[in-house]
Design an enzyme around this catalytic site. Structure first.
Site, PDB file in Angstrom:
ATOM      1  N   LYS A 209       0.835  -1.198   0.000  1.00 22.29           N
ATOM      2  CA  LYS A 209       0.000   0.000   0.000  1.00 22.29           C
ATOM      3  C   LYS A 209       0.873   1.253   0.000  1.00 22.29           C
ATOM      4  O   LYS A 209       0.678   2.170  -0.778  1.00 22.29           O
ATOM      5  CB  LYS A 209      -0.932  -0.034   1.218  1.00 22.29           C
ATOM      6  N   GLU A 215      10.474  -4.697   4.559  1.00 27.18           N
ATOM      7  CA  GLU A 215      10.550  -6.088   4.090  1.00 27.18           C
ATOM      8  C   GLU A 215      10.268  -6.178   2.598  1.00 27.18           C
ATOM      9  O   GLU A 215      10.995  -6.830   1.847  1.00 27.18           O
ATOM     10  CB  GLU A 215       9.526  -6.958   4.845  1.00 27.18           C
ATOM     11  N   GLY A 270      -4.819  -1.880   4.891  1.00 32.54           N
ATOM     12  CA  GLY A 270      -4.032  -3.017   4.399  1.00 32.54           C
ATOM     13  C   GLY A 270      -4.707  -4.351   4.688  1.00 32.54           C
ATOM     14  O   GLY A 270      -4.782  -5.234   3.837  1.00 32.54           O
ATOM     15  N   ARG A 271      -5.218  -4.503   5.903  1.00 39.88           N
ATOM     16  CA  ARG A 271      -5.807  -5.799   6.291  1.00 39.88           C
ATOM     17  C   ARG A 271      -7.205  -5.996   5.727  1.00 39.88           C
ATOM     18  O   ARG A 271      -7.821  -7.026   5.961  1.00 39.88           O
ATOM     19  CB  ARG A 271      -5.774  -5.944   7.813  1.00 39.88           C
ATOM     20  N   GLU A 356      -4.781  -6.649  14.588  1.00 41.61           N
ATOM     21  CA  GLU A 356      -4.292  -5.316  14.225  1.00 41.61           C
ATOM     22  C   GLU A 356      -5.448  -4.310  14.316  1.00 41.61           C
ATOM     23  O   GLU A 356      -5.239  -3.143  14.628  1.00 41.61           O
ATOM     24  CB  GLU A 356      -3.691  -5.329  12.812  1.00 41.61           C
ATOM     25  N   HIS A 387      -4.937 -33.326  17.158  1.00 41.73           N
ATOM     26  CA  HIS A 387      -3.827 -34.161  17.625  1.00 41.73           C
ATOM     27  C   HIS A 387      -2.699 -33.322  18.190  1.00 41.73           C
ATOM     28  O   HIS A 387      -1.578 -33.806  18.331  1.00 41.73           O
ATOM     29  CB  HIS A 387      -3.346 -35.049  16.475  1.00 41.73           C
ATOM     30  N   LYS A 507       9.252  -0.614  14.124  1.00 35.31           N
ATOM     31  CA  LYS A 507       9.830  -0.294  12.814  1.00 35.31           C
ATOM     32  C   LYS A 507      10.902   0.787  12.963  1.00 35.31           C
ATOM     33  O   LYS A 507      11.978   0.720  12.367  1.00 35.31           O
ATOM     34  CB  LYS A 507       8.744   0.241  11.866  1.00 35.31           C
TER      35      LYS A 507
HETATM   36  O1  F6P Z   1       3.084  -2.862   9.790  1.00 41.31           O
HETATM   37  C1  F6P Z   1       1.760  -3.044   9.631  1.00 41.31           C
HETATM   38  C2  F6P Z   1       1.305  -2.722   8.259  1.00 41.31           C
HETATM   39  O2  F6P Z   1       1.234  -1.352   8.089  1.00 41.31           O
HETATM   40  C3  F6P Z   1      -0.011  -3.389   7.953  1.00 41.31           C
HETATM   41  O3  F6P Z   1      -1.085  -2.675   8.410  1.00 41.31           O
HETATM   42  C4  F6P Z   1       0.063  -3.568   6.480  1.00 41.31           C
HETATM   43  O4  F6P Z   1      -0.873  -4.499   6.019  1.00 41.31           O
HETATM   44  C5  F6P Z   1       1.490  -4.006   6.321  1.00 41.31           C
HETATM   45  O5  F6P Z   1       2.199  -3.235   7.265  1.00 41.31           O
HETATM   46  C6  F6P Z   1       2.072  -3.828   4.951  1.00 41.31           C
HETATM   47  O6  F6P Z   1       2.020  -2.495   4.546  1.00 41.31           O
HETATM   48  P1  F6P Z   1       2.212  -2.098   3.040  1.00 41.31           P
HETATM   49  O7  F6P Z   1       1.122  -2.724   2.245  1.00 41.31           O
HETATM   50  O8  F6P Z   1       2.163  -0.603   3.011  1.00 41.31           O
HETATM   51  O9  F6P Z   1       3.555  -2.607   2.586  1.00 41.31           O
END
Ligand code: F6P
Length: 544
Positions: A209, A215, A270-271, A356, A387, A507
């Site tokens: 987003k 990452e 995002g979620r 979240e 199990h 972060k």
């Molecule tokens: O760190 C949490 C978050 O902001 C989530 O809410 C989001 O889904 C995820 O990181 C990834 O964010 P992006 O889509 O901006 O890379």
């Protein structure tokens, strides 16, 4: 809901607290004995999704009070405000419009006076045209090869939904293609996802987003190097990378042609984004028609949430039951137990969606809440979980309400095993609710010395969500069911379910620590004693 009123200030909350004292020791055996019709009565259904909530520790009075709580906390008003595009995400000043992602053409939803529905459909069309080209072999890689592998690079909401949906809907996917998901900044994730792929046949879908997430940006840079190194030209990027983002500028800076970008908007959390452009890998997997069916499932549940009477409204009931156990029984967790191997990532998906969203300690006025907010969500598919951890569910000292999810018809051709699978689901919900008494054990001839160990007290509540078949439509409806349940809970607690400030601190600290790990000269470490020692030990040993 009066703005400053707290969840536990309203009359229904207080009445529920009193009512809890009366009901807390009542056994489900008793409730079913008193009302044999309960198993048919305490159910609700929409669009092929049937919710049996009869095995909950509730009476008609509990339900009445929970529905009154929803009313006193203004769930319907806030729901309508969300659907109208009002900026109910107060802390970020944003509308919350994942429901617009599945609104039909012709609907009008205004954000700052602008109708967003045509924008949504424009992106859907662009996604569909692109997905058709990839699936049909018209979109070729740099060396002229057909794309056979799609690698989604993203994390959080830009990963969990796409991976969960791909696994859930594999029977509907193009089996000639390979789909992989890279999320973790651990290089092993990228290596494992790509080690056996031909770069000339691989498309990277960079999903973010913000297009700033550490990452994702790191993995995307690694992917670009991997590709350019293999294909020998920077020009290859244009045919092997697409971006899903709200941040056009950052996509361009990264080197992805913005013609190959599929956009969305700040009013999609995002979620809550698996049905936005973030779903491109899903659409490539299941095709435009499958994706359209999934959106129809979301929409059907949206309409149900909007229009069904409260006492038959699935998301409302699910959300209220969550509040009941979380706040009155003191249950800390909820187990989500899909009896479907294809649904194995659904609990992980729901972890982000719920935790979240509702893992918040202040209300919308910025005051500390004085009630418990979001429960811990966890789970694994049945029968595997049976199990491993079900022993604790049956005989442990903690109350763990469970959501069982099952399907009447299998999609696997190994259909005869489906009855065994579902027998296990029904048996587990039955055993948790009714247990086995010492008398029953004695009648079966169980040795008396074993009796205390074998008694299962029961009275462990569960919902059973029984859908007809795990289709794209059903998946969309199931996800929307939980989205609106989360909304219901958040509104009861009076929190902002749409921000996530708590993830920022980690972060920021990581950004400070990265140069301390990578510097060749010994850096001055100014953390606490534990963090300093850990960093130093890592520096000393990492090249051993
Ligand atoms: O760190 C949490 C978050 O902001 C989530 O809410 C989001 O889904 C995820 O990181 C990834 O964010 P992006 O889509 O901006 O890379």
């Amino acid at each position: 809901m009066a703005d400053s009123q707290r969840a536990n200030d309203v009359a229904a909350w207080k009445a529920l607290a009193t009512h809890y004292q009366q009901i807390k020791d009542v056994h489900l055996r008793q409730l079913f004995a008193d009302d044999p019709g309960r198993g048919e009565r305490l159910t609700a259904e929409t669009g092929g999704i049937y919710l049996d909530y009869s095995k909950n520790r509730i009476t008609d009075e509990t339900l009445r009070l929970l529905l009154q709580l929803a009313q006193e906390r203004g769930v319907a008003q806030r729901r309508d405000a969300m659907f109208r595009g009002e900026k109910i995400n107060l802390t970020e000043g944003r509308a919350v419009l994942h429901v617009a992602l599945r609104a039909p053409l012709g609907a009008r939803i205004l954000v700052d006076g602008h109708d967003v529905v045509p924008d949504v459909h424009q992106v859907l069309q662009a996604m569909a045209a692109f997905a058709d080209r990839v699936r049909g072999g018209a979109w070729l890689g740099h060396t002229g090869k057909r794309i056979r592998n799609v690698v989604n690079i993203g994390i959080g909401g830009s990963y969990l939904g796409p991976e969960m949906a791909y696994l859930a809907l594999r029977p509907f996917s193009d089996r000639s293609m390979t789909f992989r998901f890279v999320s973790n900044v651990d290089g092993a994730d990228f290596t494992e996802a790509t080690h056996d792929l031909d770069p000339g046949e691989t498309l990277f879908v960079v999903a973010s987003k913000t297009f700033t997430t550490l990452e994702t940006m790191t993995n995307a840079a690694t992917a670009r190097q991997w590709l350019v190194h293999a294909l020998g030209s920077d020009a290859a990027v244009a045919r092997h990378f697409v971006a899903l983002s709200t941040n056009t500028e950052a996509v361009g800076k990264f080197g992805i042609d913005t013609d190959n970008m599929f956009g969305f908007w700040d009013w999609v959390g995002g979620r809550y984004s698996m049905d936005s452009a973030i779903g491109l890998s899903t659409m490539i997997a299941i095709g435009r028609d499958g994706f359209r069916d999934m959106l129809a499932g979301f929409r059907a549940m949206d309409e149900h949430f909007l229009t069904a009477p409260p006492e038959r409204n699935l998301p409302l009931l699910l959300g209220l039951l969550t509040v009941w156990y979380n706040d009155f029984f003191g249950a800390e967790t909820i187990a989500v137990l899909p009896y479907s191997s294809n649904m194995r990532r659904f609990p992980a998906y729901l972890q982000q969606l719920q935790m979240e969203s509702n893992g918040k300690h202040v209300d919308l006025q910025g005051h500390s809440v004085d009630v418990q907010t979001g429960p811990i969500i966890w789970g694994e598919p049945g029968t595997d979980g049976q199990h491993s951890f079900y022993q604790l569910l049956h005989q442990g000292t903690k109350l763990v309400p469970c959501d069982f999810i099952g399907f009447c018809r299998p999609l696997s051709p190994v259909a005869h095993q489906h009855d065994l699978l579902m027998a296990n689901l029904f048996a587990q919900a039955e055993a948790l609710a009714f247990g086995k008494t010492a008398q029953e054990l004695a009648a079966e001839g169980s040795p008396p010395f074993q009796t205390p160990f074998r008694v299962t007290e029961g009275n462990r509540p569960s919902n059973v969500i029984l859908a007809d078949e795990l289709t794209p439509f059903t998946l969309g409806a199931l996800v929307a069911l939980y989205e609106h349940s989360v909304f219901t809970q958040g509104t009861i607690w009076g929190i902002d379910s749409f921000d996530q400030w708590g993830v920022e601190l980690g972060k920021v600290l990581a950004q400070r620590i990265i140069p301390e790990l990578t510097a060749s000269a010994q850096p001055a470490l100014h953390h606490d004693g534990s963090t300093n020692t850990l960093i130093q030990r890592f520096r000393d040993r990492r090249r051993a």
